[in-house]
Motif scaffolding. Structure first.
Motif, PDB file in Angstrom:
ATOM      1  N   LEU B   3       0.335   2.341   3.575  1.00 22.28           N
ATOM      2  CA  LEU B   3      -0.506   3.701   4.040  1.00 22.28           C
ATOM      3  C   LEU B   3       0.666   4.766   3.255  1.00 22.28           C
ATOM      4  N   ARG B   5       1.325   8.859   2.541  1.00 25.84           N
ATOM      5  CA  ARG B   5       1.124  10.344   3.016  1.00 25.84           C
ATOM      6  C   ARG B   5       1.977  11.355   2.131  1.00 25.84           C
ATOM      7  N   GLY B   6       1.224  12.237   1.361  1.00 24.36           N
ATOM      8  CA  GLY B   6       2.213  12.970   0.438  1.00 24.36           C
ATOM      9  C   GLY B   6       2.497  11.807  -0.597  1.00 24.36           C
ATOM     10  N   GLY B   7       3.904  11.854  -1.089  1.00 23.37           N
ATOM     11  CA  GLY B   7       4.126  10.867  -2.190  1.00 23.37           C
ATOM     12  C   GLY B   7       4.964   9.826  -1.462  1.00 23.37           C
ATOM     13  N   LEU B   8       4.960   9.761  -0.134  1.00 20.11           N
ATOM     14  CA  LEU B   8       5.836   8.750   0.380  1.00 20.11           C
ATOM     15  C   LEU B   8       4.913   7.625   1.137  1.00 20.11           C
ATOM     16  N   VAL B   9       5.431   6.311   1.405  1.00 20.94           N
ATOM     17  CA  VAL B   9       5.010   5.323   2.134  1.00 20.94           C
ATOM     18  C   VAL B   9       5.189   5.717   3.537  1.00 20.94           C
ATOM     19  N   GLU B  10       4.209   5.833   4.571  1.00 16.37           N
ATOM     20  CA  GLU B  10       4.251   6.031   5.636  1.00 16.37           C
ATOM     21  C   GLU B  10       4.139   4.858   6.870  1.00 16.37           C
ATOM     22  N   ASN B 303      -7.505  14.354   7.227  1.00 18.23           N
ATOM     23  CA  ASN B 303      -6.852  14.838   8.640  1.00 18.23           C
ATOM     24  C   ASN B 303      -8.090  15.404   9.201  1.00 18.23           C
ATOM     25  N   GLU B 307      -9.189  17.109   4.824  1.00 15.90           N
ATOM     26  CA  GLU B 307      -8.325  17.475   3.925  1.00 15.90           C
ATOM     27  C   GLU B 307      -7.704  16.133   3.614  1.00 15.90           C
ATOM     28  N   VAL B 309      -4.970  13.316   2.743  1.00  7.46           N
ATOM     29  CA  VAL B 309      -3.535  13.376   3.160  1.00  7.46           C
ATOM     30  C   VAL B 309      -2.853  12.219   2.677  1.00  7.46           C
TER      31      VAL B 309
END
Lengths: 316, 316
Positions: B3, B5-10, B303, B307, B309
């Motif tokens: 998953l 979010r932005g450019g990172l794995v959350e 979200n 939007e 995310v």
């Protein structure tokens, strides 16, 4: 952390944990302490600091309840709505200004009650409405635009980013800032930074004077009004009622707590499962000597008939 | 599965996957195919087979809708409640006989509607009410006690255990049988057994004649009435509408599907996250040549403001 049913493991939750002191030194770690974590709602105490730093809290006469609800992921219970409304009123605003998005109240009985009443959920009922009300109050106090407060280019959000950077000990340029579920910026910092940030929040140590003062005032508001920060049945509320800690969880299974003894702990369940946070956090706090009376780091799983069918067992 | 979010794995979801033919031979596997998995609601097609095998389906004049809802984890929509009521009525019973436990309807708009109406959720609204109605109908037809049908010692549950053992190719003595969420027995078999069971369910191959016949009748009912098996917005319904597969998901992120071409697939997300099942299953089916029109093995996370995310991205 494993979930059992009968004699077998039915589910596995992995995670990372870091304990730091206020200098950022790692006291204990399981998993990579440097890999970033999105703070999500664990950032709320930092996001509320401009209320104190700007002088808005004093100028508007905000009480501990209003400061605490500005740090909340609240249940949408009557007390929470009243505090959010009061915060907005003191800032000369109404709930129409909230841009926190719409979801049913977190606490299921409140959500059912609302549905039964025929009322539709509004931004006020959302768990982030206190944070948004706090942000709006700062804007009103500063004379900043209250229509664009969700934008990262807004002076308020730029300020919050600076605070997060300072609290977590990370360069502002190194913090990815996408949007959170409620539409305001959220922040990624190394898990270690979150732990250090909560050690600082809980003690005011290793911070410039004004930030230290704001930390302690926010900490005191959250600790004096733990119900305002979450609500009935919620972990953050229970932990602040039963221990000396300042505690704030976030979406996707983030958990952070700070002790007045000078350490902070940050925990992230890798798959984002909120059910794993309570037993993992309680077990970790127990090992840190911050045992929680009446809370066990193990929870029973019951079926719809109330029959015990399994257990959530922390392994670390 | 990650998953972002932005450019990172959350978040990260791990899992296991097995593809088998009806003989139980493994065609493809990721993770341990022999480690057991609780079938949960993926067992429902097997649990409905006594309706056919006992002759109750014919004697009571059950249609495809009633057989399909007996295999369902339904949304509690009007069509589902009507089919469950009809199944009970044909068996000479009322909804008071249901011991399926109480939870709000799975489909949020239906749950809200029910709350708005002032009606409290009853066992009828629970996702398992069709399964329980089917079990009760078999008991009524056989002259068995309808008050104790949830007990493993009841002749119906002993029969279901034999069917599960035969369908999944596991010795009955080797199947742990604790209780499911709704209070009836559930079953653990190696993940491979679930895949093989669905290859057999979809084809009738490698089964004694009567069980083969029951398999094909259950398969046909589920495939002709896919809405009855789940409902609006649900994966099982969509997959049966858009492919040749017979599909049944279960709690704690279990997924099983069988193809008339002779293979079955079983998937388990280790942490039990239901959000990971759809993208993982769609991606796996695509690789197996059973691509799903209009479904992508990747989903966008939005979200509260709508939007975008982040994204859920299958890695296998």
């Amino acid at each position: 952390m494993v979930l059992t049913r009968g004699g077998l493991v039915e589910g596995v939750h992995r995670g990372r944990l870091v304990v730091c002191d206020a200098s950022g030194a790692i006291l204990e770690a399981a998993g990579d302490p440097e890999f970033p974590v999105y703070l999500r709602s664990s950032a709320k105490p930092f996001q509320a600091m401009p209320l104190v730093l700007s002088g808005a809290a004093d100028a508007l006469g905000l009480g501990e309840e209003e400061l605490a609800v500005a740090c909340a992921s609240h249940n949408g219970e009557q007390e929470h709505l009243a505090a959010v409304r009061s915060l907005l009123r003191k800032a000369g605003l109404t709930e129409e200004a909230l841009q926190s998005g719409v979801h049913p109240p977190l606490h299921a009985p409140v959500a059912e009650e609302l549905a039964r009443s025929g009322e539709r959920p509004r931004p006020l009922h959302g768990n982030c409405s206190g944070k948004h009300a706090g942000m709006l109050a700062v804007c009103a106090h500063q004379g900043w635009d209250t229509g664009s407060y969700r934008e990262l280019t807004h002076p308020l959000q730029r300020w919050v980013l600076e605070i997060v950077a300072r609290m977590c000990g990370v360069e502002r340029e190194n913090i990815p800032v996408p949007r959170d579920g409620c539409g305001v910026p959220t922040f990624a910092v190394p898990l270690r930074g979150l732990a250090a940030g909560f050690a600082r929040l809980a003690t005011g140590r290793e911070l410039p004077d004004r930030l230290a003062e704001a930390s302690l005032r926010i900490r005191e508001a959250m600790r004096s009004r733990p119900f305002m920060v979450a609500g009935t049945g919620r972990l953050d509320t229970a932990l602040m009622q039963k221990t000396e800690l300042v505690v704030k969880s976030g979406a996707e299974a983030v958990f952070a707590a700070g002790s007045p003894e000078g350490w902070g702990v940050a925990l992230k369940i890798s798959d984002g499962a909120s059910r794993a946070v309570r037993p993992a956090a309680v077990a970790a706090l127990g090992r840190l000597g911050a045992g929680v009376p009446g809370e066990r780091g193990l929870s029973e799983v019951r079926n719809l008939h109330g029959e015990p069918v399994g257990r959530l067992i922390p392994l670390v």
